[in-house]
Design a protein around this motif. Structure first.
Motif, PDB file in Angstrom:
ATOM      1  N   ALA A 220       0.822  -1.094  -0.093  1.00 23.89           N
ATOM      2  CA  ALA A 220       0.146   0.027  -0.065  1.00 23.89           C
ATOM      3  C   ALA A 220       0.906   1.343  -0.085  1.00 23.89           C
ATOM      4  N   GLY A 221       1.846   1.247   0.799  1.00 22.88           N
ATOM      5  CA  GLY A 221       2.755   2.543   1.024  1.00 22.88           C
ATOM      6  C   GLY A 221       3.443   2.841  -0.738  1.00 22.88           C
ATOM      7  N   GLN A 222       3.337   1.780  -1.440  1.00 25.27           N
ATOM      8  CA  GLN A 222       4.115   2.164  -2.539  1.00 25.27           C
ATOM      9  C   GLN A 222       3.069   2.701  -3.753  1.00 25.27           C
ATOM     10  N   PHE A 223       1.714   2.264  -3.404  1.00 20.74           N
ATOM     11  CA  PHE A 223       0.473   2.789  -4.219  1.00 20.74           C
ATOM     12  C   PHE A 223       0.490   4.412  -3.863  1.00 20.74           C
ATOM     13  N   GLY A 224       0.698   4.617  -2.358  1.00 19.18           N
ATOM     14  CA  GLY A 224       0.554   5.898  -1.598  1.00 19.18           C
ATOM     15  C   GLY A 224       1.619   6.772  -2.538  1.00 19.18           C
ATOM     16  N   ASP A 225       2.724   6.400  -2.601  1.00 22.93           N
ATOM     17  CA  ASP A 225       3.797   7.332  -3.329  1.00 22.93           C
ATOM     18  C   ASP A 225       3.776   7.516  -4.840  1.00 22.93           C
ATOM     19  N   LEU A 226       2.986   6.442  -5.475  1.00 21.18           N
ATOM     20  CA  LEU A 226       2.766   6.749  -6.908  1.00 21.18           C
ATOM     21  C   LEU A 226       1.478   7.615  -7.091  1.00 21.18           C
ATOM     22  N   PHE A 227       0.553   7.582  -6.062  1.00 21.88           N
ATOM     23  CA  PHE A 227      -0.707   8.530  -6.171  1.00 21.88           C
ATOM     24  C   PHE A 227      -0.034   9.964  -5.949  1.00 21.88           C
ATOM     25  N   ALA A 228       0.818  10.147  -5.047  1.00 25.10           N
ATOM     26  CA  ALA A 228       1.382  11.441  -4.705  1.00 25.10           C
ATOM     27  C   ALA A 228       2.066  11.946  -5.931  1.00 25.10           C
ATOM     28  N   SER A 229       2.953  10.847  -6.713  1.00 29.67           N
ATOM     29  CA  SER A 229       3.618  11.196  -7.736  1.00 29.67           C
ATOM     30  C   SER A 229       2.573  11.898  -9.138  1.00 29.67           C
ATOM     31  N   MET A 230       1.344  11.206  -8.904  1.00 27.96           N
ATOM     32  CA  MET A 230       0.521  11.493  -9.943  1.00 27.96           C
ATOM     33  C   MET A 230       0.088  12.871  -9.654  1.00 27.96           C
ATOM     34  N   ILE A 231      -0.404  13.256  -8.440  1.00 31.01           N
ATOM     35  CA  ILE A 231      -0.762  14.557  -8.176  1.00 31.01           C
ATOM     36  C   ILE A 231       0.421  15.544  -8.490  1.00 31.01           C
ATOM     37  N   LYS A 232       1.664  15.217  -8.255  1.00 33.12           N
ATOM     38  CA  LYS A 232       2.802  16.264  -8.344  1.00 33.12           C
ATOM     39  C   LYS A 232       2.962  16.636  -9.976  1.00 33.12           C
ATOM     40  N   ARG A 233       2.705  15.466 -10.783  1.00 37.03           N
ATOM     41  CA  ARG A 233       2.849  15.523 -12.167  1.00 37.03           C
ATOM     42  C   ARG A 233       1.680  16.493 -12.706  1.00 37.03           C
ATOM     43  N   TRP A 234       0.417  16.277 -12.003  1.00 33.67           N
ATOM     44  CA  TRP A 234      -0.454  17.028 -12.510  1.00 33.67           C
ATOM     45  C   TRP A 234      -0.064  18.652 -12.044  1.00 33.67           C
ATOM     46  N   ALA A 235       0.584  18.793 -11.085  1.00 32.15           N
ATOM     47  CA  ALA A 235       0.760  20.361 -10.578  1.00 32.15           C
ATOM     48  C   ALA A 235       2.116  20.643 -11.052  1.00 32.15           C
ATOM     49  N   ASP A 236       2.809  19.910 -11.847  1.00 33.25           N
ATOM     50  CA  ASP A 236       4.008  20.109 -12.433  1.00 33.25           C
ATOM     51  C   ASP A 236       5.253  20.644 -11.354  1.00 33.25           C
ATOM     52  N   ILE A 237       4.993  19.783 -10.385  1.00 36.65           N
ATOM     53  CA  ILE A 237       6.305  20.184  -9.472  1.00 36.65           C
ATOM     54  C   ILE A 237       7.073  18.836  -9.029  1.00 36.65           C
ATOM     55  N   LYS A 238       8.114  18.845  -8.540  1.00 34.31           N
ATOM     56  CA  LYS A 238       9.026  17.757  -8.428  1.00 34.31           C
ATOM     57  C   LYS A 238       8.734  17.113  -6.995  1.00 34.31           C
ATOM     58  N   ASP A 239       8.749  18.368  -6.190  1.00 35.09           N
ATOM     59  CA  ASP A 239       8.263  17.866  -4.520  1.00 35.09           C
ATOM     60  C   ASP A 239       7.165  18.775  -4.330  1.00 35.09           C
ATOM     61  N   PHE A 240       6.578  18.475  -2.795  1.00 29.82           N
ATOM     62  CA  PHE A 240       5.295  19.170  -2.412  1.00 29.82           C
ATOM     63  C   PHE A 240       6.139  20.629  -1.874  1.00 29.82           C
ATOM     64  N   SER A 241       7.409  20.418  -1.300  1.00 30.86           N
ATOM     65  CA  SER A 241       8.318  21.530  -0.786  1.00 30.86           C
ATOM     66  C   SER A 241       9.825  21.034  -0.734  1.00 30.86           C
ATOM     67  N   SER A 242      10.639  22.028  -0.119  1.00 32.64           N
ATOM     68  CA  SER A 242      11.994  21.509   0.177  1.00 32.64           C
ATOM     69  C   SER A 242      12.347  21.560   1.572  1.00 32.64           C
ATOM     70  N   LEU A 243      11.212  21.589   2.314  1.00 33.91           N
ATOM     71  CA  LEU A 243      11.421  21.512   3.812  1.00 33.91           C
ATOM     72  C   LEU A 243      12.224  20.442   4.333  1.00 33.91           C
ATOM     73  N   LEU A 244      12.472  19.426   3.943  1.00 34.98           N
ATOM     74  CA  LEU A 244      13.271  18.223   4.512  1.00 34.98           C
ATOM     75  C   LEU A 244      14.159  18.013   3.137  1.00 34.98           C
ATOM     76  N   PRO A 245      15.593  18.523   3.480  1.00 36.42           N
ATOM     77  CA  PRO A 245      16.494  18.267   2.334  1.00 36.42           C
ATOM     78  C   PRO A 245      16.683  16.898   2.027  1.00 36.42           C
ATOM     79  N   GLY A 246      16.626  16.286   0.587  1.00 36.02           N
ATOM     80  CA  GLY A 246      16.683  15.243   0.269  1.00 36.02           C
ATOM     81  C   GLY A 246      15.341  14.279   0.149  1.00 36.02           C
ATOM     82  N   HIS A 247      14.453  14.925   0.774  1.00 38.33           N
ATOM     83  CA  HIS A 247      13.097  14.132   1.032  1.00 38.33           C
ATOM     84  C   HIS A 247      11.990  14.627   0.415  1.00 38.33           C
TER      85      HIS A 247
END
Length: 273
Positions: A220-247
């Motif tokens: 399930a965790g990998q599906f959660g990660d892929l779902f977040a990636s889908m949202i980020k692709r829709w939003a044209d962003i690499k990460d949701f923020s840069s708060l946690l360096p490397g993460h």
């Protein structure tokens, strides 16, 4: 990689400190949920959407402390949290009508943060505070957070060393089938680790349950990660923020947990923990 590892260690230390004390847990996770909501807000604004987020901010910052204090005063904490969630829904649609009255295209998006991540965030709070035995709640919460992290690490190295077949190239080009298999193994491995560590705080979830939950988190965790990636692709962003360096941001770090927490809560409730 070094910075990512150091930040990862710091995150684990903070999480362990939060799990030990329920008041620290309420504070740390309220802050995390608030920051996650801000990341969702900024993402929606970057797409030119006008979304009324105030109730979601308030709920994110207060629902864990309110749940904890309700239990301390021997009130029906679950009923209070449900009431707050229903109030959140109503005030959000009312506010959206007023705030976004000239932006009809934004209306449907006001419901996004209520479902993602707030529903899963609520399940995480239920796991920690709402089960009959607090020790089991600590184990369940640790599993919801650490099993996806272990799966992520295993998937990364499995993909680097053995990855040949692309998993979902249109969503996340670097992920491989081989990495995903290693990710499942990582979830199981963390279940086994917590099986032994849980004795330190008096938890007694059976070995087969920990392995099954580790397996489910690895998937399930990998599906959660892929779902977040889908949202980020829709939003044209690499990460949701840069708060946690490397993460990335809180949402990047917790995206797998949002998918795992509901499964763990359902399992523990069905098994009467």
């Amino acid at each position: 990689m070094l910075i990512r590892t150091i930040v990862g260690v710091v995150i684990c230390i903070v999480l362990l400190a939060a799990l030990i004390n329920e008041y620290v847990f309420a504070i740390v996770f309220s802050l995390a949920f608030l920051l996650a909501m801000n990341e969702i807000d900024r993402m929606l604004r970057s797409k030119g959407l006008r979304v009324f987020m105030l109730p979601a901010y308030i709920f994110s910052a207060t629902f864990a402390p309110i749940y904890l204090l309700s239990k301390d005063f021997q009130l029906n904490a679950t009923a209070i949290l449900i009431a707050l969630a229903l109030l959140l829904f109503t005030t959000t649609i009312m506010g959206q009508v007023i705030y976004g009255r000239n932006h009809n295209e934004s209306a449907i998006y006001c419901l996004l943060p209520l479902a993602y991540p707030l529903i899963s965030a609520c399940t995480l709070i239920f796991i920690y505070f709402g089960l009959r035995e607090r020790a089991v709640g600590i184990t369940g919460t640790a599993l919801a957070i650490l099993a996806p992290m272990a799966a992520d690490v295993f998937a990364y190295f499995g993909g680097v060393l053995f990855g040949k077949h692309k998993l979902c190239p249109n969503i996340s080009p670097k992920k491989t089938v081989e990495g995903a298999i290693f990710g499942v193994i990582g979830g199981i491995a963390m279940g086994v680790v917590l099986l032994f560590l849980q004795n330190l705080w008096g938890s007694d979830i059976e070995w087969h349950a920990m392995i099954v939950l580790g397996l489910l988190c690895g998937i399930a965790g990998q599906f959660g990660d892929l779902f977040a990636s889908m949202i980020k692709r829709w939003a044209d962003i690499k990460d949701f923020s840069s708060l946690l360096p490397g993460h990335g941001g809180i949402m990047d770090r917790m995206d797998s947990t949002w998918a795992c927490a509901p499964i763990i809560l359902c399992y523990l409730l069905v098994m009467a923990y």
